[in-house]
Write a protein that holds these residues in place. Sequence first.
Motif, PDB file in Angstrom:
ATOM      1  N   MET A   1       0.838  -1.181   0.000  1.00 46.09           N
ATOM      2  CA  MET A   1       0.000   0.000   0.000  1.00 46.09           C
ATOM      3  C   MET A   1       0.882   1.243   0.000  1.00 46.09           C
ATOM      4  N   SER A   2       0.520   2.209  -0.795  1.00 47.16           N
ATOM      5  CA  SER A   2       1.325   3.423  -0.875  1.00 47.16           C
ATOM      6  C   SER A   2       0.863   4.436   0.171  1.00 47.16           C
ATOM      7  N   GLU A   3       1.817   5.224   0.614  1.00 51.36           N
ATOM      8  CA  GLU A   3       1.524   6.269   1.577  1.00 51.36           C
ATOM      9  C   GLU A   3       2.061   7.582   1.039  1.00 51.36           C
ATOM     10  N   TYR A   4       1.590   8.668   1.633  1.00 57.62           N
ATOM     11  CA  TYR A   4       2.045   9.992   1.241  1.00 57.62           C
ATOM     12  C   TYR A   4       3.303  10.358   2.011  1.00 57.62           C
ATOM     13  N   THR A   5       4.248  10.978   1.305  1.00 60.87           N
ATOM     14  CA  THR A   5       5.375  11.640   1.948  1.00 60.87           C
ATOM     15  C   THR A   5       5.286  13.104   1.553  1.00 60.87           C
ATOM     16  N   THR A   6       5.968  13.952   2.277  1.00 60.38           N
ATOM     17  CA  THR A   6       5.913  15.383   1.993  1.00 60.38           C
ATOM     18  C   THR A   6       7.277  15.886   1.556  1.00 60.38           C
ATOM     19  N   GLU A   7       7.293  16.573   0.428  1.00 61.09           N
ATOM     20  CA  GLU A   7       8.513  17.204  -0.078  1.00 61.09           C
ATOM     21  C   GLU A   7       8.464  18.663   0.364  1.00 61.09           C
ATOM     22  N   LYS A   8       9.171  18.967   1.444  1.00 63.40           N
ATOM     23  CA  LYS A   8       9.119  20.315   2.006  1.00 63.40           C
ATOM     24  C   LYS A   8      10.093  21.272   1.329  1.00 63.40           C
ATOM     25  N   LYS A   9      11.181  20.733   0.784  1.00 58.30           N
ATOM     26  CA  LYS A   9      12.184  21.587   0.153  1.00 58.30           C
ATOM     27  C   LYS A   9      12.272  21.243  -1.328  1.00 58.30           C
ATOM     28  N   PHE A  10      11.534  21.974  -2.123  1.00 54.10           N
ATOM     29  CA  PHE A  10      11.595  21.797  -3.566  1.00 54.10           C
ATOM     30  C   PHE A  10      11.622  23.176  -4.211  1.00 54.10           C
ATOM     31  N   VAL A  11      12.075  23.223  -5.433  1.00 48.02           N
ATOM     32  CA  VAL A  11      12.188  24.490  -6.158  1.00 48.02           C
ATOM     33  C   VAL A  11      11.483  24.335  -7.493  1.00 48.02           C
ATOM     34  N   VAL A  12      10.701  25.342  -7.856  1.00 48.41           N
ATOM     35  CA  VAL A  12      10.101  25.394  -9.183  1.00 48.41           C
ATOM     36  C   VAL A  12      10.819  26.497  -9.947  1.00 48.41           C
ATOM     37  N   ALA A  13      11.360  26.164 -11.107  1.00 51.95           N
ATOM     38  CA  ALA A  13      12.091  27.138 -11.921  1.00 51.95           C
ATOM     39  C   ALA A  13      11.492  27.159 -13.322  1.00 51.95           C
ATOM     40  N   GLU A  14      11.579  28.325 -13.955  1.00 57.45           N
ATOM     41  CA  GLU A  14      11.066  28.475 -15.312  1.00 57.45           C
ATOM     42  C   GLU A  14      12.232  28.612 -16.277  1.00 57.45           C
ATOM     43  N   GLY A  15      12.208  27.814 -17.350  1.00 54.04           N
ATOM     44  CA  GLY A  15      13.239  27.881 -18.371  1.00 54.04           C
ATOM     45  C   GLY A  15      13.000  29.051 -19.303  1.00 54.04           C
ATOM     46  N   ASP A  16      13.985  29.352 -20.123  1.00 55.89           N
ATOM     47  CA  ASP A  16      13.877  30.460 -21.085  1.00 55.89           C
ATOM     48  C   ASP A  16      12.716  30.274 -22.047  1.00 55.89           C
ATOM     49  N   ASP A  17      12.369  29.028 -22.323  1.00 52.93           N
ATOM     50  CA  ASP A  17      11.278  28.740 -23.258  1.00 52.93           C
ATOM     51  C   ASP A  17       9.911  28.642 -22.567  1.00 52.93           C
ATOM     52  N   GLY A  18       9.856  28.944 -21.258  1.00 59.78           N
ATOM     53  CA  GLY A  18       8.601  28.885 -20.519  1.00 59.78           C
ATOM     54  C   GLY A  18       8.316  27.544 -19.878  1.00 59.78           C
ATOM     55  N   SER A  19       9.149  26.542 -20.136  1.00 65.76           N
ATOM     56  CA  SER A  19       8.929  25.242 -19.507  1.00 65.76           C
ATOM     57  C   SER A  19       9.229  25.344 -18.009  1.00 65.76           C
ATOM     58  N   LEU A  20       8.572  24.496 -17.228  1.00 60.69           N
ATOM     59  CA  LEU A  20       8.741  24.519 -15.780  1.00 60.69           C
ATOM     60  C   LEU A  20       9.500  23.279 -15.322  1.00 60.69           C
ATOM     61  N   TYR A  21      10.392  23.511 -14.375  1.00 61.82           N
ATOM     62  CA  TYR A  21      11.219  22.460 -13.794  1.00 61.82           C
ATOM     63  C   TYR A  21      10.939  22.412 -12.300  1.00 61.82           C
ATOM     64  N   ILE A  22      10.756  21.226 -11.768  1.00 67.79           N
ATOM     65  CA  ILE A  22      10.579  21.070 -10.327  1.00 67.79           C
ATOM     66  C   ILE A  22      11.753  20.231  -9.821  1.00 67.79           C
ATOM     67  N   PHE A  23      12.547  20.846  -8.954  1.00 74.04           N
ATOM     68  CA  PHE A  23      13.714  20.189  -8.376  1.00 74.04           C
ATOM     69  C   PHE A  23      13.324  19.602  -7.026  1.00 74.04           C
ATOM     70  N   ILE A  24      13.527  18.288  -6.883  1.00 74.97           N
ATOM     71  CA  ILE A  24      13.210  17.601  -5.640  1.00 74.97           C
ATOM     72  C   ILE A  24      14.402  16.735  -5.242  1.00 74.97           C
ATOM     73  N   SER A  25      14.380  16.246  -4.017  1.00 76.94           N
ATOM     74  CA  SER A  25      15.404  15.303  -3.574  1.00 76.94           C
ATOM     75  C   SER A  25      15.230  13.978  -4.298  1.00 76.94           C
ATOM     76  N   ALA A  26      16.349  13.318  -4.565  1.00 73.19           N
ATOM     77  CA  ALA A  26      16.308  12.024  -5.246  1.00 73.19           C
ATOM     78  C   ALA A  26      15.516  11.009  -4.422  1.00 73.19           C
ATOM     79  N   LYS A  27      14.800  10.167  -5.111  1.00 69.30           N
ATOM     80  CA  LYS A  27      13.961   9.147  -4.482  1.00 69.30           C
ATOM     81  C   LYS A  27      14.438   7.752  -4.885  1.00 69.30           C
ATOM     82  N   PRO A  28      14.167   6.753  -4.035  1.00 67.97           N
ATOM     83  CA  PRO A  28      14.473   5.374  -4.430  1.00 67.97           C
ATOM     84  C   PRO A  28      13.456   4.893  -5.465  1.00 67.97           C
ATOM     85  N   LYS A  29      13.806   3.895  -6.189  1.00 66.96           N
ATOM     86  CA  LYS A  29      12.971   3.285  -7.227  1.00 66.96           C
ATOM     87  C   LYS A  29      12.809   4.241  -8.414  1.00 66.96           C
ATOM     88  N   ASP A  30      12.437   3.679  -9.536  1.00 67.32           N
ATOM     89  CA  ASP A  30      12.276   4.463 -10.753  1.00 67.32           C
ATOM     90  C   ASP A  30      10.876   5.059 -10.840  1.00 67.32           C
TER      91      ASP A  30
END
Length: 117
Positions: A1-30
């Motif tokens: 069963m899956s559970e929720y975890t909370t990503e408290k430290k993440f960054v959202v950045a906008e690229g020059d072309d308007g695309s959005l990037y969300i930087f998070i801590s690395a997670k186990p599994k693919d």
Amino acid sequence: MSEYTTEKKFVVAEGDDGSLYIFISAKPKDPYMPQIIYDGKDHAIFLRNDEQKVILDYIHPDIRQKLTQVKEVVIVETLLDNIKDSYFADMKIVDEIPLDWNLIGLKSWHEVTDDNK
């Protein structure tokens, strides 16, 4: 069963072309069919795979509208100062995420910023 975890430290950045990037801590599994469910408010749910549900905690008001207008974002997983992985995640915009954030200890952006004054 899956559970929720909370990503408290993440960054959202906008690229020059308007695309959005969300930087998070690395997670186990693919990641598998990653998707972000978002209603334009304080929190979003990142479904990384069938077992991992990550709450993106306290999305800054300045970025909310941009998140609701894109079809996908680039997730960048970092380990210390290095990029471990990057991949696209589809955005699913909903009217309301049916969770009571207070039950899991989360407040609104304004409550948190008002508490810090």
